[in-house]
Scaffold this active site. Structure first.
Site, PDB file in Angstrom:
ATOM      1  N   ASP A 154      -4.360   0.750  12.124  1.00 14.59           N
ATOM      2  CA  ASP A 154      -2.739   1.089  12.495  1.00 14.59           C
ATOM      3  C   ASP A 154      -2.476   2.568  11.817  1.00 14.59           C
ATOM      4  OD1 ASP A 154      -0.806  -0.774  13.208  1.00 14.59           O
ATOM      5  OD2 ASP A 154      -1.055  -2.095  11.353  1.00 14.59           O
ATOM      6  N   HIS A 155      -2.990   2.995  10.650  1.00 10.26           N
ATOM      7  CA  HIS A 155      -2.690   4.205  10.178  1.00 10.26           C
ATOM      8  C   HIS A 155      -3.464   5.508  10.917  1.00 10.26           C
ATOM      9  CE1 HIS A 155      -0.796   3.386   6.195  1.00 10.26           C
ATOM     10  NE2 HIS A 155      -1.434   2.446   6.371  1.00 10.26           N
TER      11      HIS A 155
END
Length: 458
Positions: A358-359
């Site tokens: 995600d990041h």
């Protein structure tokens, strides 16, 4: 620098710019069997270079400002949702029904943080909405992992069978993912070159996205990380959600820095949306592929109504293949792609030390938007950029070499955490990881309550 070179190349960056980037390596950061530290550093580094490049373009600088990537800052940022405190309270990250479950022949991973996802999971298991986790465990234990996956997905819920790396590589979706570049980039038309208002090179801070309007149609977590980064860099970011799909409060607090938040029914409020689109520079979408097309929000329909737009899309599995229309989250992608097997103890699934898919994808998405804006200022053309968590996972598992033995010991996250007063209360949060000479060191505004702003530009 090999992994940063790869990420920078993926967003179309000039290799010569890499000379402007320095790294501060710290041992013990984001420990994992897979090269998570290198991926995280590369994604943040590419984003920093893209920001510095656009700043130089707008300020008329002869040289791109120096970019600094500190492993400590990167690690804190990749754990931002875990480091968040609201008036001293730790965040609620996962619900009891978001976890691994034993099945008749292995494991299945579910995601049910949102009420509608929980309801669909329980419906698939023929359980009432107030059923405890023990009842779900019993139902899942009677199914094979693939039966559970298909039953829950068929009901509109979220579940994936735990797969080994070899099992994923044999899957048709994995083959489709491997054929795509890390960042898909496309010019959609021949719109005139973008005219960017000049920035004062002596201004402090130097904000490469100042004056640009970003329509944020994202949810959990990669998209909001990208738009939070664009807000840091000066963009007017307006997040718009359906009024019947409220965001989880702690998640909103973590990713809402620098943004405003509005609610809008895209069907009933179509005129309002078209007013927003008519003045937008960037539209970022984080819904599953095709979900917004029925509203006339496909990339080509958007740029037909707003030539010169940058459209950025992020999804779990990619906009292609048999899973192209499936819902997904970082934890599910880890389970499906073999990452959870690689990171787990013998016989049990594990996880990466952070939601790195995600990041990392979020920072790459922001980098791709910034690079598209820079390219537009020279060449024109509406732009489309697409990323997928599964493609980032493919890079992590097959495209990054082993970590070098380098760096000073990691002292812990405290040096990269700070406190801010907000309408939500006193927040402890991670400082920005993107850093370049003269650039911003914090967001211009803290997050406010979800849906508390009007659906209009400032």
């Amino acid at each position: 620098m090999t992994e940063i070179m790869y990420a920078w190349s993926a967003v179309g960056g000039d290799p010569a710019r890499l000379a402007r980037l320095t790294t501060v390596a710290r041992e013990g950061v984001l420990p994992a069997r897979l090269p998570v530290r290198q991926l995280a550093r590369a994604c943040v580094g590419a984003c920093g270079l893209a920001a510095a490049e656009l700043a130089a373009r707008r300020a008329g600088l002869g040289e791109v400002p120096g970019v600094r990537v500190d492993d400590g800052a990167v690690a804190a940022a990749f754990h931002s949702e875990r480091h968040l405190r609201v008036d001293g309270r730790a965040p609620v990250l996962f619900s009891p029904l978001s976890r691994f479950w034993r099945t008749a022949d292995g494991w299945v991973r579910t995601h049910a943080n949102y009420p509608h996802h929980r309801a669909r999971l329980l419906t698939a298991l023929d359980l009432p909405r107030d059923a405890p986790a023990e009842k779900a465990a019993a139902r899942l234990a009677a199914l094979s992992a693939l039966e559970a996956e298909e039953a829950v997905c068929g009901a509109g819920g979220l579940a994936v069978a735990l797969r080994t790396p070899a099992q994923w590589q044999a899957h048709e979706q994995a083959a489709e993912v491997a054929l795509r570049p890390l960042v898909e980039r496309e010019q959609l038309d021949a719109a005139p070159a973008r005219v960017l208002a000049p920035l004062d090179p002596a201004g402090a801070p130097l904000l490469p996205a100042a004056g640009l309007r970003v329509l944020d149609l994202t949810r959990v977590l990669a998209g909001p990380v990208a738009t939070r980064t664009l807000a840091l860099l000066g963009a007017d970011v307006l997040r718009v959600d359906a009024p019947w799909l409220p965001e989880l409060p702690d998640q909103h607090a973590d990713t809402g820095f620098g943004k405003r938040s509005a609610v809008l029914d895209l069907a009933a409020g179509r005129d309002t949306f078209e007013d927003l689109l008519s003045a937008a520079d960037v539209v970022v979408s984080g819904y599953r592929p095709g979900a917004l097309d029925r509203f006339g929000l496909s990339p080509r329909e958007l740029v037909a109504r707003r030539p010169g737009l940058v459209v950025a899309q992020v999804s779990a599995w990619g906009a292609y293949g048999p899973w192209g229309g499936r819902r997904g989250f970082d934890s599910l992608v880890q389970a499906a792609t073999g990452i959870a097997v690689t990171e787990g103890p013998a016989g049990e699934p594990g996880a990466l030390p952070a939601q790195a898919l995600d990041h990392g994808t979020g920072y790459l998405l922001a980098a791709a938007v910034l690079r598209a804006l820079t390219e537009q200022s020279y060449e024109g053309g509406s732009r489309l950029v697409r990323l997928a968590l599964a493609r980032t996972a493919h890079w992590l598992t097959s495209g990054i070499g082993p970590a070098p033995a380098e760096g000073t010991p990691y002292p812990g996250p405290e040096a990269w955490l700070t406190g801010t007063d907000s309408p939500l209360g006193r927040l402890r949060h991670a400082r920005p990881a993107v850093s370049f000479t003269g650039g911003p060191t914090d967001w211009a505004r803290p997050p406010g309550p979800w849906g508390s702003d009007p659906a209009r530009w400032r």
